[in-house]
Write a protein that holds these residues in place. Structure first.
Motif, mmCIF file in Angstrom:
data_model
loop_
_atom_site.group_PDB
_atom_site.id
_atom_site.type_symbol
_atom_site.label_atom_id
_atom_site.label_comp_id
_atom_site.label_asym_id
_atom_site.label_seq_id
_atom_site.Cartn_x
_atom_site.Cartn_y
_atom_site.Cartn_z
ATOM 1 N N GLU A 218 59.168 56.060 80.003
ATOM 2 C CA GLU A 218 58.386 56.208 78.779
ATOM 3 C C GLU A 218 58.646 55.042 77.829
ATOM 4 N N LYS B 241 55.811 52.136 76.762
ATOM 5 C CA LYS B 241 55.524 51.863 75.349
ATOM 6 C C LYS B 241 55.823 50.405 75.000
ATOM 7 N N GLU C 247 53.132 48.142 76.480
ATOM 8 C CA GLU C 247 51.880 48.291 75.733
ATOM 9 C C GLU C 247 51.937 47.501 74.434
ATOM 10 N N GLU C 248 53.068 47.564 73.746
ATOM 11 C CA GLU C 248 53.227 46.840 72.491
ATOM 12 C C GLU C 248 53.228 45.333 72.735
#
Length: 414
Positions: A239, A243, A246-247
């Motif tokens: 997870e 994240k 993606e950032e």
């Protein structure tokens, strides 16, 4: 009295913490003392600035239940590229004086790295060369890609103490960035979790940081192999990684730091003959990624993947799903259509170097069983230079490539 101080100088989340110009100094004593760093600009009046921190009690899980105190002090407000001298300790005893240059926080900075894994307390063949080159100022940071000391927990963690003293002549001068390897697994990675100080709040198991035009991600391949310690870390890392990628891939972030580089201990691919995970077609690290693992990384336009574990050096052609995706026949690393993988685990340890399978797959580009390590420079937003140093051949550069990408991200592969 203070006893046996050793120091590890590590970076603290430069950018993603929102606090630029910060470093953490980490060291160990065997009794409880204050945690203090005195420092100053190199060439100025020594130790005119002071920073205080705290110490955490670490009880090794060996028979002797040895107690040690891990000290951490954060230096803030450092001026980018400025040189500092410092020592650490307390009125009960001080370390030697060391120096470092605060990392340049400009995205135009061209950082230089030494990278390797599998460096042991016994037979650390590359250590002397790395010590000298670090103190000559050849590197801005070190990437140690798992497996330390062989092993830090042994002899009631005294091997860990001795190893930290060995690398002090590197780690006290430049940020020493790490990820866990299989040799750290004893007592649920407790020696690794306690002795190192990486960014974030994950006990140094996974984290990311920015330097120059690169976003660098360190993760643990070991969460997929030591399931007896629970499945929670596996899902937490996934997870977090999802994240973080993606950032990093937001257009405004990728425009500033287009290079995404990962480091993890056990490689997806290798052509050694030792029957390790990466030698098998159904490699665990490679195939579990189809669901909740690291091959997910490749879908997000990761440019360069750094590995160790195999006690050899191997450079791959750009590869994905066992298939080669060179930029072109003449210039394979110019605008490659898949990530570039480097395996560099031959720094030196008691297990010696490994042997290669005599019939490598098509994705294997260059191999060496020499002891050595890799150098990398993120030159700018389009060029990365890598070279392999052979310690067996007295520091000779035996392999080198330029990775050139005029555009980045998953869409650049089409």
């Amino acid at each position: 009295q203070s006893s046996s101080i050793y120091i590890t100088l590590t970076i603290i989340g430069f950018f993603f913490t929102g606090v630029p110009g910060s470093m953490v100094v980490t060291w160990t004593t065997f009794n409880k003392t204050e945690s203090k760093v005195e420092y100053s600009f190199l060439g100025g009046r020594h130790f005119e600035m002071t920073a205080n921190g705290d110490a955490t009690l670490f009880v090794d899980s060996g028979e002797e239940q040895r107690h040690m105190y891990i000290h951490r002090v954060t230096l803030t407000g450092l001026k980018p590229a400025a040189a500092y001298v410092y020592h650490c300790g307390s009125d009960k005893g001080w370390s030697d004086a060391f120096f470092f240059a605060a990392l340049n926080d400009s995205t135009n900075f061209s950082p230089r790295f030494a990278l390797y894994g599998d460096l042991g307390n016994e037979n650390p063949q590359s250590l002397a060369r790395l010590q000298k080159e670090t103190q000559l100022g050849m590197y801005d940071a070190i990437l140690h890609i798992g497996d330390f000391a062989y092993d830090m927990h042994e002899d009631n963690a005294r091997i860990g103490d001795e190893f930290m003293r060995q690398i002090e002549s590197i780690a006290a001068y430049v940020p020493y960035m790490t990820c866990p390897g299989n040799h750290e697994a004893t007592y649920n990675f407790s020696n690794y979790r306690n002795r190192f100080t990486m960014p974030g709040q994950t006990e140094s198991l996974w984290y990311s940081w920015n330097l120059g035009s690169a976003h660098i991600i360190s993760f643990s391949t070991e969460v997929y192999f030591y399931l007896e310690f629970g499945l929670e870390l596996l899902f937490k890392q996934y997870e977090w990684l999802k994240k973080d990628l993606e950032e990093a891939n937001r257009p405004e972030n990728r425009a500033v730091r287009p290079w995404i580089i990962t480091m993890g201990h056990r490689p997806m691919y290798c052509s050694d003959d030792d029957q390790d995970d990466c030698t098998m077609f159904d490699s665990y690290v490679l195939h579990i990624t189809t669901h909740k693992n690291v091959e997910f990384v490749s879908f997000t336009g990761v440019d360069l993947e750094l590995w160790a574990h195999e006690h050899t050096y191997e450079r791959l052609w750009p590869v994905y799903g066992y298939k080669v995706y060179n930029g072109s026949k003449e210039q394979p690393y110019v605008n490659p259509k898949a990530p570039v993988h480097i395996v560099t685990g031959s720094a030196g340890c008691r297990e010696k170097t490994d042997m290669f399978n005599p019939n490598p797959k098509d994705w294997s580009a260059f191999r060496s069983t020499d002891y050595g390590y890799t150098r990398m420079q993120v030159v700018n937003t389009t060029h990365i230079y890598l070279e392999q140093v052979s310690d067996d051949q007295y520091g000779k550069v035996i392999d080198s490539i330029w990775v050139v990408k005029e555009s980045h991200g998953f869409s650049a592969w089409f």
